[in-house]
Enzyme design. Structure first.
Site, PDB file in Angstrom:
ATOM      1  N   HIS A  72      -6.985 -15.381  28.812  1.00  9.11           N
ATOM      2  CA  HIS A  72      -6.630 -13.962  28.965  1.00  9.11           C
ATOM      3  C   HIS A  72      -5.640 -13.546  27.880  1.00  9.11           C
ATOM      4  O   HIS A  72      -4.570 -14.114  27.781  1.00  9.11           O
ATOM      5  CB  HIS A  72      -6.015 -13.712  30.346  1.00  9.11           C
ATOM      6  CG  HIS A  72      -7.025 -13.681  31.445  1.00  9.11           C
ATOM      7  ND1 HIS A  72      -6.934 -12.843  32.527  1.00  9.11           N
ATOM      8  CD2 HIS A  72      -8.175 -14.375  31.603  1.00  9.11           C
ATOM      9  CE1 HIS A  72      -7.982 -13.026  33.320  1.00  9.11           C
ATOM     10  NE2 HIS A  72      -8.736 -13.960  32.792  1.00  9.11           N
ATOM     11  N   TYR A 200      -2.086  -5.443  37.852  1.00  7.96           N
ATOM     12  CA  TYR A 200      -0.933  -5.359  38.757  1.00  7.96           C
ATOM     13  C   TYR A 200      -0.704  -3.882  39.070  1.00  7.96           C
ATOM     14  O   TYR A 200      -0.628  -3.068  38.146  1.00  7.96           O
ATOM     15  CB  TYR A 200       0.330  -5.910  38.079  1.00  7.96           C
ATOM     16  CG  TYR A 200       0.349  -7.411  37.876  1.00  7.96           C
ATOM     17  CD1 TYR A 200      -0.308  -8.009  36.799  1.00  7.96           C
ATOM     18  CD2 TYR A 200       1.066  -8.237  38.748  1.00  7.96           C
ATOM     19  CE1 TYR A 200      -0.263  -9.382  36.604  1.00  7.96           C
ATOM     20  CE2 TYR A 200       1.117  -9.617  38.563  1.00  7.96           C
ATOM     21  CZ  TYR A 200       0.454 -10.187  37.491  1.00  7.96           C
ATOM     22  OH  TYR A 200       0.499 -11.546  37.298  1.00  7.96           O
ATOM     23  N   PRO A 292       5.678 -14.691  43.616  1.00  6.83           N
ATOM     24  CA  PRO A 292       4.504 -14.940  42.762  1.00  6.83           C
ATOM     25  C   PRO A 292       4.222 -13.863  41.716  1.00  6.83           C
ATOM     26  O   PRO A 292       3.353 -14.060  40.861  1.00  6.83           O
ATOM     27  CB  PRO A 292       3.350 -15.008  43.770  1.00  6.83           C
ATOM     28  CG  PRO A 292       3.821 -14.254  44.959  1.00  6.83           C
ATOM     29  CD  PRO A 292       5.295 -14.443  45.026  1.00  6.83           C
ATOM     30  N   LYS A 296       4.877 -17.576  37.816  1.00  7.54           N
ATOM     31  CA  LYS A 296       5.716 -18.589  37.168  1.00  7.54           C
ATOM     32  C   LYS A 296       5.869 -19.897  37.949  1.00  7.54           C
ATOM     33  O   LYS A 296       6.304 -20.907  37.387  1.00  7.54           O
ATOM     34  CB  LYS A 296       7.128 -18.004  36.929  1.00  7.54           C
ATOM     35  CG  LYS A 296       7.169 -16.965  35.817  1.00  7.54           C
ATOM     36  CD  LYS A 296       7.054 -17.602  34.442  1.00  7.54           C
ATOM     37  CE  LYS A 296       6.542 -16.681  33.394  1.00  7.54           C
ATOM     38  NZ  LYS A 296       5.123 -16.855  33.013  1.00  7.54           N
ATOM     39  N   TYR A 385       5.802 -13.427  30.164  1.00  6.33           N
ATOM     40  CA  TYR A 385       4.569 -13.734  30.897  1.00  6.33           C
ATOM     41  C   TYR A 385       3.860 -14.955  30.314  1.00  6.33           C
ATOM     42  O   TYR A 385       3.355 -15.796  31.050  1.00  6.33           O
ATOM     43  CB  TYR A 385       3.637 -12.509  30.914  1.00  6.33           C
ATOM     44  CG  TYR A 385       2.578 -12.591  31.983  1.00  6.33           C
ATOM     45  CD1 TYR A 385       2.832 -12.147  33.282  1.00  6.33           C
ATOM     46  CD2 TYR A 385       1.313 -13.111  31.701  1.00  6.33           C
ATOM     47  CE1 TYR A 385       1.864 -12.232  34.271  1.00  6.33           C
ATOM     48  CE2 TYR A 385       0.337 -13.203  32.687  1.00  6.33           C
ATOM     49  CZ  TYR A 385       0.623 -12.755  33.975  1.00  6.33           C
ATOM     50  OH  TYR A 385      -0.344 -12.845  34.962  1.00  6.33           O
TER      51      TYR A 385
HETATM   52  C1  PHB Z   1      -3.394 -15.664  41.419  1.00  5.58           C
HETATM   53  O1  PHB Z   1      -4.459 -15.561  40.797  1.00  5.58           O
HETATM   54  O2  PHB Z   1      -3.324 -16.296  42.494  1.00  5.58           O
HETATM   55  C2  PHB Z   1      -2.184 -14.989  40.887  1.00  5.58           C
HETATM   56  C3  PHB Z   1      -2.225 -14.406  39.633  1.00  5.58           C
HETATM   57  C4  PHB Z   1      -1.107 -13.769  39.133  1.00  5.58           C
HETATM   58  C5  PHB Z   1       0.040 -13.698  39.888  1.00  5.58           C
HETATM   59  C6  PHB Z   1       0.096 -14.287  41.131  1.00  5.58           C
HETATM   60  C7  PHB Z   1      -1.026 -14.942  41.632  1.00  5.58           C
HETATM   61  O3  PHB Z   1       1.124 -13.055  39.389  1.00  5.58           O
END
Ligand code: PHB
Length: 390
Positions: A72, A200, A292, A296, A385
């Site tokens: 990504h 997000y 989450p 990280k 990130y």
């Molecule tokens: C996930 O794919 O489980 C996931 C991805 C990004 C995040 C948290 C969880 O910030």
């Protein structure tokens, strides 16, 4: 039984440590409280920083990851009717790889088993003894028999609820913590991801996240109450609430299907310091938890193992050299605090906070408006990130 490094916990930290030590000719034994099926049944994180991918490559377990992992180069943040793509590659020259923690764990178990490594499942009542001596030991119950494993060093990789952190004396351990007043309700489904990059969303009804595990498997999350009853969330109700929170183009095109996993996770920031006491070293969730939102948690576990494998290797390979052991806690925490800051910042910016004051709301709006308008702010998000250097 005797080994050089006794490892408590067979999650990614314990397995990765055991594999890296093995490649240096250092012997270890892993004790796991659960069964292998349980360990492999857990759905956890999915975004790997380049540093972690490099570690897995060094450990010789990156073959499937390189084939199946999804690279990504960016992600999107949505707020109101605005959608901003954050170009990770442009700002940092780096990317992240989407590959499930479950798959990382599977690859590591396969490698340990192929190398004849010792992994003891269903080890009950694991305790640490003689931590102050030069021969600390792990005692445990296996098939009803009491066992004792004498070690040079012990690695506590047994997660937030594990036993190992309790062996750091209370008067030496400092805990830093924030518990957030909400959780994440997540589902996994055999559907095509709505977007080929993560989305997000800050919505007035609460946060939402579109993620994935593969081109045919989606992972979606919505913010929920911390005491939400999972039973009350049918798949239909989940999809309806998710679509309300998504930008309309995504809501209209999303493929829906039955969930194959559904769970609620609380959100917490937690740091225990120091991460070492005598012959015991903590790594991963045993020492720290991040919410989450910044993806990280798993990556921090990997950087802890970078420092721990370096310390143990220097000791065994370089004439009992201890400087990396002495700086282990400091080395880890320097990176951990910054990942904690980033995760707290992402969480604060993107969630709906109950009882938020008008000032707090104004700060949140200003933060998002600044991020959407400023290349410098986007570069800062991108830098964190993709992962700060080890
Ligand atoms: C996930 O794919 O489980 C996931 C991805 C990004 C995040 C948290 C969880 O910030």
């Amino acid at each position: 039984m005797r080994t050089q490094v006794g490892i408590i916990g067979s999650g990614p930290s314990g397995l990765l440590l055991s594999q890296l030590l093995h490649l240096e000719g250092i012997d270890s034994v892993i004790l796991e409280r659960r069964t292998q099926d349980y360990v492999l049944g857990r759905i956890r994180a999915g975004v790997l920083e380049q540093g972690m991918v490099d570690m897995l490559r060094k450990a010789g377990v990156a073959e499937r990851l390189e084939k199946e992992g999804l690279v990504h180069e960016g992600l999107s943040i949505c707020f109101g009717d605005r959608r901003q793509r954050i170009d990770l590659k442009k700002h940092t020259g780096k990317v992240v790889t989407v590959y499930g923690q479950t798959e990382v764990t599977k690859d590591l178990i396969d490698a340990r088993e192929a190398a004849g490594g010792t992994l003891i499942y269903e080890a009950e009542n694991v305790q640490i003894e003689d931590l102050d001596s030069d021969t600390p030991a792990l005692t445990f119950l296996k098939d009803g028999k009491q066992q004792r494993l004498t070690c040079d060093f012990i690695a506590g990789c047994d997660g937030f609820r594990g036993v190992s952190r309790r062996y750091i004396p209370e008067d030496k351990l400092k805990i830093h913590e924030r518990v957030y007043p909400f959780g994440w309700l997540g589902i996994l489904s055999e559907t095509r991801p709505v977007s080929d990059e993560l989305i997000y969303v800050n919505h007035w009804r609460g946060f939402a996240l579109c993620s994935m595990r593969s081109p045919t498997r989606s992972r979606y999350y919505i913010q929920c109450a911390y005491d939400e009853d999972l039973e009350e969330w049918t798949d239909d109700r989940f999809w309806d609430e998710l679509r309300i929170r998504l930008p309309s183009a995504a809501a209209e095109s999303i493929e829906m299907g039955p969930s194959i996993e559904k769970s609620i996770a609380p959100l917490r920031s937690f740091i225990a310091e120091p991460m070492r006491h005598r012959h015991l070293f903590l790594a991963g969730d045993a020492a720290h938890i991040v919410p989450p939102t910044g993806a990280k948690g798993l990556n921090l576990a990997a950087s802890d193992i970078y420092y721990l494998s370096r310390a143990l290797t220097a000791y065994y390979k370089d004439d009992s050299r201890t400087d990396h052991m002495d700086s282990y806690s400091r080395d880890c925490l320097k990176r951990i605090w910054k990942a904690e800051r980033f995760s707290w910042w992402m969480t604060t910016m993107l969630h709906k906070f109950p009882d938020q004051s008008s000032f707090d709301r104004g700060m949140q709006l200003a933060e998002l408006d600044y991020l959407f308008d400023s290349e410098a702010a986007q570069a800062s998000l991108a830098e964190n990130y993709v992962g700060l250097p080890y």
